[in-house]
Design an enzyme around this catalytic site. Structure first.
Site, mmCIF file in Angstrom:
data_model
loop_
_atom_site.group_PDB
_atom_site.id
_atom_site.type_symbol
_atom_site.label_atom_id
_atom_site.label_comp_id
_atom_site.label_asym_id
_atom_site.label_seq_id
_atom_site.Cartn_x
_atom_site.Cartn_y
_atom_site.Cartn_z
ATOM 1 N N GLY A 201 0.788 -1.226 0.000
ATOM 2 C CA GLY A 201 0.000 0.000 0.000
ATOM 3 C C GLY A 201 0.818 1.271 0.000
ATOM 4 O O GLY A 201 0.327 2.333 -0.385
ATOM 5 N N GLU A 202 2.072 1.171 0.439
ATOM 6 C CA GLU A 202 2.913 2.360 0.544
ATOM 7 C C GLU A 202 3.385 2.803 -0.840
ATOM 8 O O GLU A 202 3.903 2.007 -1.629
ATOM 9 C CB GLU A 202 4.112 2.059 1.432
ATOM 10 C CG GLU A 202 4.982 3.266 1.739
ATOM 11 C CD GLU A 202 6.144 2.928 2.652
ATOM 12 O OE1 GLU A 202 7.197 3.569 2.540
ATOM 13 O OE2 GLU A 202 5.995 1.995 3.470
ATOM 14 N N ALA A 203 3.216 4.108 -1.117
ATOM 15 C CA ALA A 203 3.533 4.638 -2.445
ATOM 16 C C ALA A 203 5.003 4.455 -2.802
ATOM 17 O O ALA A 203 5.328 4.140 -3.958
ATOM 18 C CB ALA A 203 3.156 6.118 -2.522
ATOM 19 N N LYS A 205 7.053 2.094 -1.860
ATOM 20 C CA LYS A 205 7.309 0.693 -2.185
ATOM 21 C C LYS A 205 6.792 0.364 -3.587
ATOM 22 O O LYS A 205 7.460 -0.343 -4.357
ATOM 23 C CB LYS A 205 6.655 -0.219 -1.147
ATOM 24 C CG LYS A 205 7.321 -0.180 0.219
ATOM 25 C CD LYS A 205 6.759 -1.244 1.142
ATOM 26 C CE LYS A 205 7.517 -1.286 2.467
ATOM 27 N NZ LYS A 205 7.038 -2.376 3.349
ATOM 28 N N ILE A 206 5.618 0.875 -3.899
ATOM 29 C CA ILE A 206 5.076 0.665 -5.245
ATOM 30 C C ILE A 206 6.018 1.260 -6.283
ATOM 31 O O ILE A 206 6.289 0.652 -7.321
ATOM 32 C CB ILE A 206 3.678 1.296 -5.356
ATOM 33 C CG1 ILE A 206 2.693 0.597 -4.413
ATOM 34 C CG2 ILE A 206 3.175 1.227 -6.793
ATOM 35 C CD1 ILE A 206 1.320 1.226 -4.385
#
Length: 274
Positions: A201-203, A205-206
């Site tokens: 969910g963390e931007a 990490k994406i």
């Protein structure tokens, strides 16, 4: 590791046999001491069994039958340990890796002379050093394991792949390199990649994960994009579009014209073909 009970070479891969499939924790050489039977058993028994199978038909007899039975027993015990490792991994991936290493299912990281305590170096009999590998090799082993071992929690895989630590960035690169994007359209390649784990969910990490995908896809399909950044930006934009389309909280959905307008000039000053 459950269900169809696949062969170990499908879990670890023939190309990684020296460090993973044999699960003896060494690269290209047999460990000293009691651990040596793991690698030698896997390699020698498989060679003996396959050689006998290729030269005979019908029921195996004599040494070939004994080799086949020993190999089957070896792999059965191996799969049971992998199943336990999967359970540990799904609860906490770091503890899962520790379990894999403790059971000689994953090589340990080789320590430099500066990191290794002097008394430990003096008292070592050479067993641990003979089975340890460098950081790049360990990352390759983990990346392949994440890609093909059944039963791993996809959410846990995604969280691991998004970690900012230098070692986990290498794992991400190794994991992504297991995909063959040549001949795949961009949307199919992206879907295939994202189906193997769940995006965190963390931007940030994406962003790290999709950036790695962009580099890999561009490497396999350089004729579509002008550079790696173009592949990364399009992939990230597609994910944002997907979120926009399927998020019930977004009332005004993005139209095709707006999506294309946002990507103008991204492909090294050119628009993407429509």
């Amino acid at each position: 590791c459950r269900g169809e009970n696949p062969p170990m070479e499908l879990i670890f891969g023939d190309s990684n046999a020296a460090v993973v499939a044999a699960v003896a924790g060494q690269q290209g050489r047999t460990a000293a001491g009691s651990n040596s039977s793991l690698a030698r058993g896997s390699f020698d028994l498989q060679r003996s069994y396959r050689r006998s199978s290729s030269t005979s038909s019908g029921t195996l007899t004599g040494p070939a039958a004994a080799a086949a039975a020993e190999l089957a027993a070896f792999e059965k015990g191996l799969k049971q340990r992998v199943m336990l490792a999967v359970d540990h991994f799904n609860k906490d991936y770091k503890k899962g890796f520790q379990f894999l290493q403790a059971n000689k299912l994953l090589p340990e990281l080789k320590q430099s002379e500066d990191e290794q305590p002097a008394d430990a170096a003096a008292s070592s009999n050479g067993n641990s050093s003979s089975t340890a590998v460098d950081e790049d090799t360990l990352a390759q082993c983990i990346g392949y394991f994440l890609r093909v071992c059944p039963g791993l929690n996809k959410t846990t895989i995604g969280e691991l792949l998004g970690e900012p630590d230098k070692f986990y960035l290498k794992v991400l690169d190794s994991f992504t390199s297991t995909f063959e994007f040549a001949g795949l359209s961009f949307d199919v390649g992206l879907r295939t990649f994202l189906e193997s784990f769940k995006l965190p969910g963390e931007a940030q990490k994406i962003d790290r994960i999709i950036n790695c995908f962009g580099r890999a896809y561009y490497k396999h399909a350089p004729d579509i994009f002008a550079n790696e950044d173009a592949a990364y930006i399009l992939a990230y934009s597609v994910i944002m579009l997907n979120t926009d389309r399927h998020n019930s909280q977004v009332k005004k959905k993005m139209e095709e014209a707006e999506f294309c307008r946002n990507l103008r000039g991204v492909n090294a000053g050119q628009d993407f073909p429509r």
